[in-house]
Design a protein around this motif. Structure first.
Motif, PDB file in Angstrom:
ATOM      1  N   LEU A 164       0.794  -1.236   0.000  1.00  0.00           N
ATOM      2  CA  LEU A 164       0.000   0.000   0.000  1.00  0.00           C
ATOM      3  C   LEU A 164       0.825   1.285   0.000  1.00  0.00           C
ATOM      4  CD1 LEU A 164      -2.947  -0.761   2.472  1.00  0.00           C
ATOM      5  CD2 LEU A 164      -2.920  -0.894  -0.022  1.00  0.00           C
ATOM      6  N   TYR A 165       2.047   1.236   0.518  1.00  0.00           N
ATOM      7  CA  TYR A 165       2.771   2.482   0.749  1.00  0.00           C
ATOM      8  C   TYR A 165       2.988   3.279  -0.541  1.00  0.00           C
ATOM      9  CZ  TYR A 165       6.441   5.762   2.025  1.00  0.00           C
ATOM     10  OH  TYR A 165       7.178   6.906   2.222  1.00  0.00           O
ATOM     11  N   LYS A 166       3.461   2.626  -1.572  1.00  0.00           N
ATOM     12  CA  LYS A 166       3.734   3.338  -2.827  1.00  0.00           C
ATOM     13  C   LYS A 166       2.472   3.947  -3.430  1.00  0.00           C
ATOM     14  CE  LYS A 166       6.773   4.476  -6.003  1.00  0.00           C
ATOM     15  NZ  LYS A 166       7.957   5.319  -5.689  1.00  0.00           N
ATOM     16  N   PRO A 167       1.354   3.199  -3.540  1.00  0.00           N
ATOM     17  CA  PRO A 167       0.126   3.828  -4.060  1.00  0.00           C
ATOM     18  C   PRO A 167      -0.366   4.988  -3.202  1.00  0.00           C
ATOM     19  CG  PRO A 167      -0.062   1.438  -4.133  1.00  0.00           C
ATOM     20  CD  PRO A 167       1.188   1.738  -3.369  1.00  0.00           C
ATOM     21  N   VAL A 168      -0.241   4.854  -1.869  1.00  0.00           N
ATOM     22  CA  VAL A 168      -0.677   5.940  -0.981  1.00  0.00           C
ATOM     23  C   VAL A 168       0.167   7.185  -1.199  1.00  0.00           C
ATOM     24  CG1 VAL A 168      -0.786   6.693   1.425  1.00  0.00           C
ATOM     25  CG2 VAL A 168      -1.683   4.451   0.788  1.00  0.00           C
ATOM     26  N   VAL A 169       1.488   7.017  -1.257  1.00  0.00           N
ATOM     27  CA  VAL A 169       2.383   8.156  -1.465  1.00  0.00           C
ATOM     28  C   VAL A 169       2.120   8.802  -2.821  1.00  0.00           C
ATOM     29  CG1 VAL A 169       4.796   8.820  -1.818  1.00  0.00           C
ATOM     30  CG2 VAL A 169       4.189   7.321   0.072  1.00  0.00           C
ATOM     31  N   THR A 170       1.924   7.986  -3.839  1.00  0.00           N
ATOM     32  CA  THR A 170       1.637   8.520  -5.174  1.00  0.00           C
ATOM     33  C   THR A 170       0.353   9.348  -5.171  1.00  0.00           C
ATOM     34  OG1 THR A 170       2.738   6.633  -6.231  1.00  0.00           O
ATOM     35  CG2 THR A 170       1.207   7.906  -7.573  1.00  0.00           C
ATOM     36  N   ALA A 171      -0.676   8.843  -4.502  1.00  0.00           N
ATOM     37  CA  ALA A 171      -1.946   9.575  -4.431  1.00  0.00           C
ATOM     38  C   ALA A 171      -1.781  10.897  -3.686  1.00  0.00           C
ATOM     39  CB  ALA A 171      -3.002   8.709  -3.750  1.00  0.00           C
ATOM     40  N   LEU A 172      -1.016  10.885  -2.592  1.00  0.00           N
ATOM     41  CA  LEU A 172      -0.807  12.108  -1.817  1.00  0.00           C
ATOM     42  C   LEU A 172      -0.005  13.135  -2.605  1.00  0.00           C
ATOM     43  CD1 LEU A 172      -0.065  10.610   1.725  1.00  0.00           C
ATOM     44  CD2 LEU A 172      -2.116  11.843   1.006  1.00  0.00           C
ATOM     45  N   ARG A 173       0.948  12.673  -3.392  1.00  0.00           N
ATOM     46  CA  ARG A 173       1.724  13.604  -4.218  1.00  0.00           C
ATOM     47  C   ARG A 173       0.864  14.223  -5.303  1.00  0.00           C
ATOM     48  NH1 ARG A 173       7.035   9.740  -4.692  1.00  0.00           N
ATOM     49  NH2 ARG A 173       7.975  10.308  -2.690  1.00  0.00           N
ATOM     50  N   ARG A 174       0.026  13.421  -5.910  1.00  0.00           N
ATOM     51  CA  ARG A 174      -0.838  13.944  -6.970  1.00  0.00           C
ATOM     52  C   ARG A 174      -1.851  14.942  -6.427  1.00  0.00           C
ATOM     53  NH1 ARG A 174      -2.005   8.311 -10.376  1.00  0.00           N
ATOM     54  NH2 ARG A 174       0.033   8.233 -11.421  1.00  0.00           N
ATOM     55  N   SER A 175      -2.230  14.742  -5.162  1.00  0.00           N
ATOM     56  CA  SER A 175      -3.169  15.679  -4.545  1.00  0.00           C
ATOM     57  C   SER A 175      -2.476  16.937  -4.036  1.00  0.00           C
ATOM     58  CB  SER A 175      -3.897  14.994  -3.382  1.00  0.00           C
ATOM     59  OG  SER A 175      -2.994  14.725  -2.317  1.00  0.00           O
ATOM     60  N   GLY A 176      -1.129  16.934  -4.043  1.00  0.00           N
ATOM     61  CA  GLY A 176      -0.376  18.090  -3.590  1.00  0.00           C
ATOM     62  C   GLY A 176      -0.184  18.171  -2.088  1.00  0.00           C
ATOM     63  N   LEU A 177      -0.528  17.086  -1.355  1.00  0.00           N
ATOM     64  CA  LEU A 177      -0.405  17.113   0.096  1.00  0.00           C
ATOM     65  C   LEU A 177       1.022  16.835   0.578  1.00  0.00           C
ATOM     66  CD1 LEU A 177      -3.722  15.370   1.178  1.00  0.00           C
ATOM     67  CD2 LEU A 177      -3.107  17.782   1.451  1.00  0.00           C
ATOM     68  N   ILE A 178       1.809  16.152  -0.255  1.00  0.00           N
ATOM     69  CA  ILE A 178       3.228  15.966   0.076  1.00  0.00           C
ATOM     70  C   ILE A 178       4.060  16.264  -1.154  1.00  0.00           C
ATOM     71  CG2 ILE A 178       2.776  14.227   1.847  1.00  0.00           C
ATOM     72  CD1 ILE A 178       3.705  12.106  -0.125  1.00  0.00           C
ATOM     73  N   GLU A 179       5.322  16.613  -0.902  1.00  0.00           N
ATOM     74  CA  GLU A 179       6.237  16.901  -1.989  1.00  0.00           C
ATOM     75  C   GLU A 179       6.922  15.630  -2.443  1.00  0.00           C
ATOM     76  OE1 GLU A 179       6.402  19.862  -3.271  1.00  0.00           O
ATOM     77  OE2 GLU A 179       5.075  20.743  -1.770  1.00  0.00           O
ATOM     78  N   SER A 180       7.445  15.657  -3.667  1.00  0.00           N
ATOM     79  CA  SER A 180       8.204  14.518  -4.156  1.00  0.00           C
ATOM     80  C   SER A 180       9.467  14.363  -3.335  1.00  0.00           C
ATOM     81  CB  SER A 180       8.581  14.716  -5.637  1.00  0.00           C
ATOM     82  OG  SER A 180       7.422  14.765  -6.432  1.00  0.00           O
ATOM     83  N   ALA A 181       9.776  13.118  -2.991  1.00  0.00           N
ATOM     84  CA  ALA A 181      10.950  12.844  -2.176  1.00  0.00           C
ATOM     85  C   ALA A 181      12.067  12.309  -3.049  1.00  0.00           C
ATOM     86  CB  ALA A 181      10.622  11.823  -1.081  1.00  0.00           C
ATOM     87  N   SER A 182      13.282  12.655  -2.657  1.00  0.00           N
ATOM     88  CA  SER A 182      14.442  12.161  -3.388  1.00  0.00           C
ATOM     89  C   SER A 182      14.981  10.921  -2.709  1.00  0.00           C
ATOM     90  CB  SER A 182      15.534  13.240  -3.437  1.00  0.00           C
ATOM     91  OG  SER A 182      15.933  13.580  -2.129  1.00  0.00           O
ATOM     92  N   GLY A 183      15.555  10.055  -3.495  1.00  0.00           N
ATOM     93  CA  GLY A 183      16.221   8.887  -2.953  1.00  0.00           C
ATOM     94  C   GLY A 183      15.298   7.728  -2.635  1.00  0.00           C
TER      95      GLY A 183
END
Length: 216
Positions: A164-183
């Motif tokens: 679940l982690y990757k889909p959740v992070v992807t959804a949050l990034r697309r919604s603008g709630l978190i920034e893209s992370a490096s590394g």
């Protein structure tokens, strides 16, 4: 919306989701021991914002659970916090130190081991008090009941978190709630391999739980 506000919104959302999945997803496994997937949500919060976020979500959700659905009062609250934090905070701490796929896998394995060890100790100390069992009877259940339950719980939490982690992070990034992370991203074939292993672990644990329940 500034970064701190976004963080509070996401943590509040994770608290709500963790409570809902606890409420609707709880099922008995062996004896009085029940599994629910709230630790998955708590761990995702830790992967996003660190172990303190995991601890905060764990305390909030466990407190709400105590006042709404739990029948074990303050002792149940303590046991829930210990179980969730030992798994999620350990995994999040290691992932924070090594923000890669390898770090996530290592953290989840360590979280499973930490939770199993801590809950064996605390079930031995606390279960006789709130269940009314003789301590010797609880000691006799540690290896045949508490140990496999916590190992299965940890493996199930780890497998679902990885899925679940990757889909959740992807959804949050697309919604603008978190920034893209490096590394964070790994080679795609490595990521697919971990997903396949997670699915295999998930299926294996579910089958084992059904065996413990006597369903199959």
């Amino acid at each position: 919306m500034n970064a701190n506000t976004k963080k509070l919104v996401i943590i509040g959302m994770l608290c709500a989701i963790a409570y809902v999945v606890m409420f609707v997803g709880r099922f008995p496994v062996v004896l009085f021991l029940k599994y629910d997937p709230k630790d998955v949500i708590i761990t995702i919060g830790g992967f996003l914002y660190g172990p303190l976020a995991s601890a905060l979500v764990s305390v909030v959700v466990s407190a709400i659970e105590m006042f709404s659905t739990s029948e074990t009062g303050i002792i149940g609250l303590i046991m829930n916090i210990l179980s969730s934090c030992s798994f999620a905070c350990t995994a999040a701490w290691i992932y924070k130190k090594n923000h890669t796929l390898k770090g996530a896998v290592t953290g989840l394995i360590a979280g499973c081991a930490a939770m199993t060890a801590i809950m064996l100790l605390w079930n031995y100390l606390i279960t006789p008090i709130y269940m009314g069992y003789p301590r010797q009877a609880v000691a006799e259940l540690l290896l045949p009941a508490f140990l496999p339950f916590n190992l299965l719980k940890g493996c199930l939490n780890a497998a679902i978190t990885m899925l679940l982690y990757k889909p959740v992070v992807t959804a949050l990034r697309r919604s603008g709630l978190i920034e893209s992370a490096s590394g964070e991203p790994a080679k795609r074939e490595h990521h697919v391999g971990v997903m396949l292993v997670s699915v295999l672990v998930l299926i294996t644990v579910i089958v084992l739980m059904l065996v413990l329940k006597g369903v199959i």
